[in-house]
Design a protein around this motif. Structure first.
Motif, PDB file in Angstrom:
ATOM      1  N   GLN A  46      39.653  45.725  46.300  1.00 33.88           N
ATOM      2  CA  GLN A  46      40.820  46.299  46.264  1.00 33.88           C
ATOM      3  C   GLN A  46      41.484  46.503  45.090  1.00 33.88           C
ATOM      4  OE1 GLN A  46      42.392  48.282  48.482  1.00 33.88           O
ATOM      5  NE2 GLN A  46      41.236  47.327  50.020  1.00 33.88           N
ATOM      6  N   LEU A  47      41.168  44.898  43.932  1.00 34.99           N
ATOM      7  CA  LEU A  47      41.419  45.496  42.394  1.00 34.99           C
ATOM      8  C   LEU A  47      40.379  46.189  41.760  1.00 34.99           C
ATOM      9  CD1 LEU A  47      41.842  40.425  42.541  1.00 34.99           C
ATOM     10  CD2 LEU A  47      43.265  42.860  41.968  1.00 34.99           C
ATOM     11  N   GLY A  48      39.169  46.392  42.016  1.00 35.14           N
ATOM     12  CA  GLY A  48      38.128  46.795  42.219  1.00 35.14           C
ATOM     13  C   GLY A  48      39.305  48.360  42.322  1.00 35.14           C
ATOM     14  N   ARG A  49      39.294  49.145  42.898  1.00 38.58           N
ATOM     15  CA  ARG A  49      40.962  50.213  43.143  1.00 38.58           C
ATOM     16  C   ARG A  49      40.971  50.609  42.086  1.00 38.58           C
ATOM     17  NH1 ARG A  49      39.343  50.955  49.610  1.00 38.58           N
ATOM     18  NH2 ARG A  49      37.411  51.205  49.498  1.00 38.58           N
ATOM     19  N   LEU A  50      42.141  49.640  41.936  1.00 42.76           N
ATOM     20  CA  LEU A  50      43.219  49.325  41.772  1.00 42.76           C
ATOM     21  C   LEU A  50      42.735  49.679  39.825  1.00 42.76           C
ATOM     22  CD1 LEU A  50      45.588  46.785  42.808  1.00 42.76           C
ATOM     23  CD2 LEU A  50      46.335  49.000  42.993  1.00 42.76           C
ATOM     24  N   GLU A  51      41.687  49.009  39.613  1.00 44.54           N
ATOM     25  CA  GLU A  51      41.306  48.957  38.274  1.00 44.54           C
ATOM     26  C   GLU A  51      41.043  50.459  37.839  1.00 44.54           C
ATOM     27  OE1 GLU A  51      38.684  46.639  35.162  1.00 44.54           O
ATOM     28  OE2 GLU A  51      37.777  46.815  37.230  1.00 44.54           O
ATOM     29  N   ASN A  52      39.762  51.549  39.038  1.00 42.32           N
ATOM     30  CA  ASN A  52      40.065  52.977  39.009  1.00 42.32           C
ATOM     31  C   ASN A  52      41.063  53.619  39.084  1.00 42.32           C
ATOM     32  OD1 ASN A  52      36.943  51.716  39.206  1.00 42.32           O
ATOM     33  ND2 ASN A  52      36.739  52.237  41.333  1.00 42.32           N
ATOM     34  N   LEU A  53      42.069  52.653  39.596  1.00 42.09           N
ATOM     35  CA  LEU A  53      43.397  53.960  39.399  1.00 42.09           C
ATOM     36  C   LEU A  53      43.593  53.636  38.596  1.00 42.09           C
ATOM     37  CD1 LEU A  53      44.868  53.893  43.090  1.00 42.09           C
ATOM     38  CD2 LEU A  53      43.914  55.371  41.621  1.00 42.09           C
ATOM     39  N   GLY A  54      43.716  52.870  37.014  1.00 42.10           N
ATOM     40  CA  GLY A  54      44.448  52.400  35.984  1.00 42.10           C
ATOM     41  C   GLY A  54      45.620  51.751  36.004  1.00 42.10           C
ATOM     42  N   LEU A  55      45.651  51.300  37.363  1.00 40.52           N
ATOM     43  CA  LEU A  55      46.497  49.971  37.603  1.00 40.52           C
ATOM     44  C   LEU A  55      46.246  48.962  37.155  1.00 40.52           C
ATOM     45  CD1 LEU A  55      48.476  51.832  41.187  1.00 40.52           C
ATOM     46  CD2 LEU A  55      48.683  51.921  38.131  1.00 40.52           C
ATOM     47  N   ALA A  56      45.024  48.407  37.345  1.00 40.46           N
ATOM     48  CA  ALA A  56      44.978  46.766  36.685  1.00 40.46           C
ATOM     49  C   ALA A  56      43.402  47.176  35.588  1.00 40.46           C
ATOM     50  CB  ALA A  56      44.196  46.073  37.972  1.00 40.46           C
ATOM     51  N   GLY A  57      43.274  45.721  34.668  1.00 38.71           N
ATOM     52  CA  GLY A  57      42.194  45.938  33.971  1.00 38.71           C
ATOM     53  C   GLY A  57      42.118  44.061  33.834  1.00 38.71           C
ATOM     54  N   ARG A  58      40.656  44.067  33.457  1.00 41.12           N
ATOM     55  CA  ARG A  58      40.300  42.595  32.859  1.00 41.12           C
ATOM     56  C   ARG A  58      39.447  42.482  31.480  1.00 41.12           C
ATOM     57  NH1 ARG A  58      35.672  41.662  37.621  1.00 41.12           N
ATOM     58  NH2 ARG A  58      35.439  44.616  37.870  1.00 41.12           N
ATOM     59  N   SER A  59      40.117  41.290  31.033  1.00 44.59           N
ATOM     60  CA  SER A  59      39.468  41.308  29.356  1.00 44.59           C
ATOM     61  C   SER A  59      38.327  40.531  29.711  1.00 44.59           C
ATOM     62  CB  SER A  59      40.254  40.663  28.914  1.00 44.59           C
ATOM     63  OG  SER A  59      40.581  38.805  29.270  1.00 44.59           O
ATOM     64  N   GLU A  60      37.401  40.443  30.796  1.00 43.56           N
ATOM     65  CA  GLU A  60      36.302  39.654  31.198  1.00 43.56           C
ATOM     66  C   GLU A  60      35.404  39.502  32.565  1.00 43.56           C
ATOM     67  OE1 GLU A  60      37.031  35.335  31.104  1.00 43.56           O
ATOM     68  OE2 GLU A  60      37.974  35.520  29.338  1.00 43.56           O
ATOM     69  N   ARG A  61      34.468  39.896  32.529  1.00 45.82           N
ATOM     70  CA  ARG A  61      33.446  40.253  33.913  1.00 45.82           C
ATOM     71  C   ARG A  61      34.328  39.741  35.206  1.00 45.82           C
ATOM     72  NH1 ARG A  61      29.381  37.253  36.983  1.00 45.82           N
ATOM     73  NH2 ARG A  61      28.030  39.358  37.708  1.00 45.82           N
ATOM     74  N   HIS A  62      35.453  38.657  34.470  1.00 45.96           N
ATOM     75  CA  HIS A  62      35.972  37.690  36.384  1.00 45.96           C
ATOM     76  C   HIS A  62      36.803  38.071  36.404  1.00 45.96           C
ATOM     77  CE1 HIS A  62      32.289  35.438  36.522  1.00 45.96           C
ATOM     78  NE2 HIS A  62      32.138  35.142  34.847  1.00 45.96           N
ATOM     79  N   TRP A  63      37.307  38.270  37.959  1.00 43.39           N
ATOM     80  CA  TRP A  63      38.998  38.769  38.306  1.00 43.39           C
ATOM     81  C   TRP A  63      40.071  37.715  37.651  1.00 43.39           C
ATOM     82  CZ3 TRP A  63      40.572  43.793  38.533  1.00 43.39           C
ATOM     83  CH2 TRP A  63      39.220  44.745  38.317  1.00 43.39           C
ATOM     84  N   ARG A  64      40.004  36.254  37.221  1.00 50.40           N
ATOM     85  CA  ARG A  64      40.278  36.366  37.204  1.00 50.40           C
ATOM     86  C   ARG A  64      41.258  36.224  35.490  1.00 50.40           C
ATOM     87  NH1 ARG A  64      43.372  31.060  39.735  1.00 50.40           N
ATOM     88  NH2 ARG A  64      43.454  29.881  37.397  1.00 50.40           N
ATOM     89  N   SER A  65      40.600  37.040  34.807  1.00 47.51           N
ATOM     90  CA  SER A  65      41.364  37.880  33.404  1.00 47.51           C
ATOM     91  C   SER A  65      41.755  38.985  34.112  1.00 47.51           C
ATOM     92  CB  SER A  65      40.134  38.036  32.741  1.00 47.51           C
ATOM     93  OG  SER A  65      39.303  38.725  32.874  1.00 47.51           O
ATOM     94  N   CYS A  66      41.802  38.915  35.116  1.00 46.91           N
ATOM     95  CA  CYS A  66      42.551  39.920  35.574  1.00 46.91           C
ATOM     96  C   CYS A  66      44.173  39.936  35.070  1.00 46.91           C
ATOM     97  CB  CYS A  66      42.631  40.625  37.092  1.00 46.91           C
ATOM     98  SG  CYS A  66      44.045  42.400  37.848  1.00 46.91           S
ATOM     99  N   ARG A  67      44.925  41.730  34.512  1.00 51.18           N
ATOM    100  CA  ARG A  67      46.561  42.142  33.809  1.00 51.18           C
ATOM    101  C   ARG A  67      46.403  43.298  34.292  1.00 51.18           C
ATOM    102  NH1 ARG A  67      46.029  37.311  33.156  1.00 51.18           N
ATOM    103  NH2 ARG A  67      45.591  36.544  31.240  1.00 51.18           N
ATOM    104  N   LEU A  68      47.773  43.164  35.066  1.00 43.24           N
ATOM    105  CA  LEU A  68      48.627  44.803  35.589  1.00 43.24           C
ATOM    106  C   LEU A  68      49.025  45.758  34.470  1.00 43.24           C
ATOM    107  CD1 LEU A  68      50.790  43.369  38.371  1.00 43.24           C
ATOM    108  CD2 LEU A  68      48.514  44.401  38.912  1.00 43.24           C
ATOM    109  N   ALA A  69      48.252  46.336  35.075  1.00 37.74           N
ATOM    110  CA  ALA A  69      49.461  48.033  33.616  1.00 37.74           C
ATOM    111  C   ALA A  69      50.666  48.222  34.063  1.00 37.74           C
ATOM    112  CB  ALA A  69      48.044  49.076  33.871  1.00 37.74           C
ATOM    113  N   GLY A  70      50.817  48.251  32.521  1.00 35.15           N
ATOM    114  CA  GLY A  70      52.703  48.550  33.452  1.00 35.15           C
ATOM    115  C   GLY A  70      53.777  47.601  32.885  1.00 35.15           C
TER     116      GLY A  70
END
Length: 70
Positions: A46-70
């Motif tokens: 689900q996080l990957g889908r949010l990332e593909n939609l441009g609503l989430a991103g990560r600065s590293e390979r791991h999701w622990r670095s996930c940041r929401l857009a906006g």
């Protein structure tokens, strides 16, 4: 679908991710517990889908670095 075009599960994961302070983002397991998903792979999907939609991103390979857009 929500106004953003997200499914209910994606919206739940998005809100479960944003409910913590930016200094200590939640783990995949913590997000899963909040939204009722027991499989960490489901949360990552689900996080990957949010990332593909441009609503989430990560600065590293791991999701622990996930940041929401906006």
């Amino acid at each position: 679908m929500s106004a953003d075009g997200l499914t209910a599960r994606q919206e739940a994961v998005r809100s479960g991710t944003s409910s913590r302070t930016p200094e200590t983002p939640p783990t995949i397991r913590e997000i899963g517990q909040r939204v009722g998903l027991s499989n960490p792979g489901s949360v990552a999907c689900q996080l990957g889908r949010l990332e593909n939609l441009g609503l989430a991103g990560r600065s590293e390979r791991h999701w622990r670095s996930c940041r929401l857009a906006g």
